[in-house]
Design a protein around this motif. Structure first.
Motif, short mmCIF file in Angstrom:
data_model
loop_
_atom_site.label_atom_id
_atom_site.label_comp_id
_atom_site.label_asym_id
_atom_site.label_seq_id
_atom_site.Cartn_x
_atom_site.Cartn_y
_atom_site.Cartn_z
N MET A 335 0.81 -1.22 0.00
CA MET A 335 0.00 0.00 0.00
C MET A 335 0.85 1.27 0.00
N GLN A 336 2.14 1.12 0.23
CA GLN A 336 3.11 2.21 0.11
C GLN A 336 2.77 3.46 0.92
N PRO A 337 2.45 3.30 2.22
CA PRO A 337 2.24 4.52 3.02
C PRO A 337 3.57 5.24 3.22
N GLY A 338 3.50 6.55 3.42
CA GLY A 338 4.73 7.29 3.68
C GLY A 338 5.31 6.96 5.04
N ARG A 339 4.40 6.67 6.01
CA ARG A 339 4.84 6.39 7.38
C ARG A 339 4.03 5.22 7.97
N VAL A 340 4.69 4.43 8.79
CA VAL A 340 4.05 3.37 9.57
C VAL A 340 4.34 3.64 11.04
N VAL A 341 3.30 3.71 11.86
CA VAL A 341 3.46 3.89 13.30
C VAL A 341 3.10 2.57 13.96
N TYR A 342 4.08 1.94 14.58
CA TYR A 342 3.92 0.61 15.16
C TYR A 342 3.84 0.74 16.68
N VAL A 343 2.69 0.37 17.25
CA VAL A 343 2.50 0.33 18.70
C VAL A 343 2.56 -1.12 19.14
N SER A 344 3.37 -1.42 20.14
CA SER A 344 3.60 -2.83 20.49
C SER A 344 3.68 -3.03 21.99
N CYS A 345 3.17 -4.20 22.43
CA CYS A 345 3.32 -4.59 23.83
C CYS A 345 4.40 -5.67 23.98
N ASP A 346 5.08 -6.01 22.89
CA ASP A 346 6.18 -6.98 22.94
C ASP A 346 7.28 -6.48 22.01
N SER A 347 8.32 -5.92 22.60
CA SER A 347 9.36 -5.29 21.78
C SER A 347 10.16 -6.30 20.98
N ALA A 348 10.16 -7.57 21.37
CA ALA A 348 10.90 -8.58 20.61
C ALA A 348 10.21 -8.87 19.28
N THR A 349 8.89 -9.13 19.29
CA THR A 349 8.19 -9.38 18.03
C THR A 349 8.11 -8.11 17.19
N MET A 350 8.02 -6.95 17.87
CA MET A 350 8.04 -5.69 17.12
C MET A 350 9.36 -5.51 16.39
N ALA A 351 10.47 -5.83 17.08
CA ALA A 351 11.79 -5.71 16.46
C ALA A 351 11.92 -6.65 15.26
#
Length: 411
Positions: A335-351
């Motif tokens: 979808m080629q968004p200019g920005r993605v904002v990732y909110v996470s409760c698990d920094s390992a899977t987010m990484a």
């Protein structure tokens, strides 16, 4: 055995620590807990995500006691109501928890009395027998609560007695619901619900908006910190009011509606039908005209929107602890968004997902940790990813026409 205590060590203020697995840091000063959590997020982004982004700060909580607006008590086969011992499914009886609201403790005691007086058995995970599996209590800022008893069946003996005990224990209770979960395993919530008394929803305010919440709807457990988390997500999104924003894993629409004040249009997607019903009701209740919601798996919705050539300017995601499915990551990139904002409760899977998105052209630009769960192990993180810009360009001048060095038009 502690041979020499650290200068950061304190005497735990909870008699159930460390037997109860609910807390990890009750023996450590809060400032040191924040340092450790921030470092964990940084390490995961560096080692797992392969990113050189710096975690700018960790937003610590003003209140570290009784901040949880939702409590989920497992019930053992012998009737213990409490929390699991760390890394086990042994229930530790807990009469007073320092993380949950007083009305949750009171509801747990009422359930114990009901089970003893009415001789109702707790659930046995090994055999699949027994009735009561979990007690769920959600509270709002006004001290009101919604109580749900999750059972291995469709009804309980002497339900009127249970209602009376819970209402006496929780005078500001607005509703009592029975949830059915007959599946084996440790899944908490059921697939159908029946209201025993009052309402099946609880109303709360967040980020200046009113939300009605059913039992299955996702809602952040720490209201004060949730507002700081969403403010940081909005800051990272850098909206001007002209953008289209897609919010995946939107729950009851909390982030979606918070974004609606700053965007031209917001779209929310969530797999839980009850949550989408809540999101649509919350949209109407708050008079929001620029929000639309889709019910479906994030992967399917993302693929559908990509096929329809939707090009959101910003995509926000707030997935469960397992993170994003690989095909969701691919659909986001399509979808080629200019920005993605990732909110996470698990920094390992987010990484892990940060690395996946990096392979598809998105680089982590900013990161911030938010301590949504003081004294417990988890920490929330917000990461901003932007599409990579080309490092350099090659300019080629082509001249069409007749003559030396020119390209004939018919070629």
């Amino acid at each position: 055995e502690v041979i020499e205590p650290s200068s950061e060590r304190i005497t735990p203020d909870c008699p159930y620590f460390p037997r109860c697995g609910g807390c990890t840091y009750r023996h450590i000063r809060y400032e040191e807990e924040l340092r450790l959590k921030k470092q964990r997020v940084q390490d995961n982004l560096s080692r797992i995500g392969g990113s050189d982004v710096t975690v700018e700060e960790i937003l610590g909580a003003q209140d570290t006691l009784r901040y949880r607006n939702k409590a989920q008590y497992p019930v053992s086969k012998d009737g213990a109501v409490g929390f699991y011992r760390a890394r086990t499914h042994e229930v530790i009886e807990c009469e007073h928890c320092l993380l949950v609201r007083p009305e949750a403790d009171a509801a747990a005691e009422a359930l114990r009395e009901y089970m003893q007086s009415c001789r109702v058995a707790g659930y046995d995970e090994k055999t699949g027998r027994g009735l009561i599996r979990h007690l769920y209590v959600r509270s709002n800022a006004a001290g009101e609560s919604l109580v749900c008893v999750l059972v291995n069946g469709d009804k309980l003996p002497k339900e009127d007695r249970l209602v009376t005990l819970l209402r006496d224990a929780c005078p500001k209770c607005t509703g009592i619901v029975l949830g059915t979960n007959t599946k084996k395993g440790n899944v908490i919530l059921g697939d159908r619900y029946r209201t025993l008394w009052g309402s099946d929803r609880l109303e709360d305010t967040l980020c200046g908006k009113t939300f009605r919440l059913s039992v299955p709807s996702f809602y952040q457990v720490n209201r004060a910190q949730a507002e700081r988390l969403y403010a940081k997500a909005i800051e990272f999104a850098d909206l001007t009011g002209q953008e289209t924003v897609l919010d995946l894993y939107c729950g009851a629409g909390t982030i979606t509606l918070a974004l609606s004040d700053h965007a031209k249009k917001v779209l929310g997607a969530e797999i839980v039908p009850e949550a989408i019903d809540d999101a649509r009701e919350n949209t109407a209740r708050n008079g929001v005209k620029n929000a639309e919601f889709f019910c479906g798996d994030a992967s399917d919705v993302a693929k559908k929107l990509a096929r329809e050539n939707l090009r959101p300017d910003v995509i926000t995601v707030d997935p469960p602890r397992k993170g994003l499915a690989a095909d969701v990551v691919e659909s986001i990139a399509e979808m080629q968004p200019g920005r993605v904002v990732y909110v996470s409760c698990d920094s390992a899977t987010m990484a892990r997902d940060v690395k996946r998105l990096a392979d598809l052209g998105y680089t982590a630009q900013r990161a911030c940790a938010v301590d949504m769960f003081p004294r417990a192990d988890h920490v929330e993180t917000v990461v901003l990813l932007s599409h990579k810009k080309a490092d350099s360009y090659i300019h080629i001048d082509v001249e069409f026409g007749e003559g030396e060095g020119k390209i004939p038009v018919d070629s």
